[in-house]
Design a protein around this motif. Sequence first.
Motif, PDB file in Angstrom:
ATOM      1  N   GLY A 219       0.814  -1.211   0.000  1.00 30.09           N
ATOM      2  CA  GLY A 219       0.000   0.000   0.000  1.00 30.09           C
ATOM      3  C   GLY A 219       0.848   1.262   0.000  1.00 30.09           C
ATOM      4  N   LYS A 220       1.976   1.193   0.706  1.00 27.79           N
ATOM      5  CA  LYS A 220       2.872   2.360   0.767  1.00 27.79           C
ATOM      6  C   LYS A 220       3.446   2.652  -0.629  1.00 27.79           C
ATOM      7  N   LEU A 221       3.829   1.617  -1.332  1.00 20.11           N
ATOM      8  CA  LEU A 221       4.353   1.810  -2.694  1.00 20.11           C
ATOM      9  C   LEU A 221       3.295   2.463  -3.593  1.00 20.11           C
ATOM     10  N   LEU A 222       2.054   1.998  -3.465  1.00 14.81           N
ATOM     11  CA  LEU A 222       0.981   2.571  -4.293  1.00 14.81           C
ATOM     12  C   LEU A 222       0.767   4.047  -3.970  1.00 14.81           C
ATOM     13  N   GLN A 223       0.968   4.395  -2.722  1.00 13.85           N
ATOM     14  CA  GLN A 223       0.815   5.815  -2.348  1.00 13.85           C
ATOM     15  C   GLN A 223       1.957   6.655  -2.899  1.00 13.85           C
ATOM     16  N   LEU A 228       0.976   3.384 -10.389  1.00 11.96           N
ATOM     17  CA  LEU A 228       1.291   1.945 -10.424  1.00 11.96           C
ATOM     18  C   LEU A 228       0.001   1.128 -10.439  1.00 11.96           C
ATOM     19  N   TYR A 229       0.130  -0.120 -10.879  1.00  3.10           N
ATOM     20  CA  TYR A 229      -0.983  -1.064 -10.771  1.00  3.10           C
ATOM     21  C   TYR A 229      -0.811  -1.907  -9.507  1.00  3.10           C
ATOM     22  N   GLY A 262      -4.917  -0.607   1.847  1.00  2.00           N
ATOM     23  CA  GLY A 262      -4.968   0.440   0.813  1.00  2.00           C
ATOM     24  C   GLY A 262      -4.680  -0.089  -0.581  1.00  2.00           C
ATOM     25  N   LEU A 263      -5.110  -1.318  -0.844  1.00  2.00           N
ATOM     26  CA  LEU A 263      -4.761  -1.955  -2.124  1.00  2.00           C
ATOM     27  C   LEU A 263      -5.909  -1.965  -3.136  1.00  2.00           C
TER      28      LEU A 263
END
Length: 438
Positions: A219-223, A228-229, A262-263
Amino acid sequence: MSSIYDNRAYRARILHLLDDPARVGDSALQYFEDGILWIQDGKIKAVGPADQLLPLPFNVSVREYPNHLIIPGFIDAHVHYPQTGMIGAHGNQLLDWLTQYTFPAEAEFGDVEHARGVAEFFLQELLRNGTTTALVFCTVHPQSVTALFSAAKDKNLCLIAGKVLMDRNAPPELLDTPECAYEQSKKLIERWHNVDRLRYAVTPRFAPSSSPEQLQVAGKLLQEYPDLYLHTHLAENTDEVKWVQQLFPQAQDYLQVYEDAGLVGRRSVFAHGVHLCDSECQRLAAAGATVAHCPTSNLFLGSGLFDLQKMQQHGVHVALGTDVGAGTSFSLFRTLDEAYKIQQLQGVNLAPLQAFYFATLGAARALSLDHCIGNLQAGKDGDFVILDLDATPLLAYRLQHCRGPEDLLFVLNTLGDDRLVQATYAAGQCVHRRGGHG
Ligand code: GUN
Ligand code: ZN
């Protein structure tokens, strides 16, 4: 890849969709019995009936394909490249199948030479089947991602992939940690995301093989990188669903595990979704997320019958995945055939145009890539496939009795496979030709 010499037209039958048939009905279909597809510098310059577009400027060479059909390149919204070598493994349902066949096959991707060889074969197989874009699982090893992206870049493919995150419930040689998952993913994102036509997907395998801490890292990476997918599995098998309930007792259902990290968003793709309740479907739809339906896999592993009507009633985006190696074919035609039968078993009639939408424009929209792929409208990338309508004696015979473009499409879905694919183009360049020449 494309050059100033890339200024060609292809004359054949042409079929593609301009919109969702579920929304606009048959007007979604554009079909030219004698059509021209004009490609310039890797992009579609024009598409239309030959009698309107001809003659083209003198410097455009026209290749004639009598009794061939041009369609947009297929989009495979869920596939595992490391499982290419163990497709068709006998005997078990999901959790045993993973332990017995999948994990040993994936362990070999610590060897970068092995990864390169499989990546090359895998991409050839996609293209041989008319698939020009795929959303791909790699393995936990960063070099598995590098091998695939390097090979896809060489062919200028539009491809989405990512390193698998898994820190529990798998053999030790396949485990990472939350910290290492974060660092390795970040490096790969910086190296590959948005390079040419490549995109990165954060790829936790599924809830049982990631700790809550690791899902938070995803979730942190997506934020940190909003374009990103997110690519994972969801509610494929009843034993898997029960296991998730035990591992995450505080979650009201499977989807909530991903929501808590958060995914679940507009760029999230969840493979399978066979065992989802109404609330989960409603929340997926509200988030604008996508479910990748994987018919051959669901039948092969005995996972269950996908409830397409429920998805559509709730307004969930649906795309199609082969899910090789649990899926039994790289061909989207074979996949569409099984998708039809899965609906038949539930008394639902899957219309040919709707099915084709899931494998082309619908998938492009689900992946937010419809500005460049999904159909053959002018301005989009030159990703298309030339199908040989005489590919087999039965096909040629059956199509003598064809009642129009929808019937044609349905017969292709029912009888078609890799033999139909005469040539495949990505960004205007020929990336596969049957027999290697001609
Ligand atoms: N769930 C978790 N991993 C996998 C996989 O590799 N294949 C399928 N079909 N389901 C999964
Ligand atoms: Zn899968």
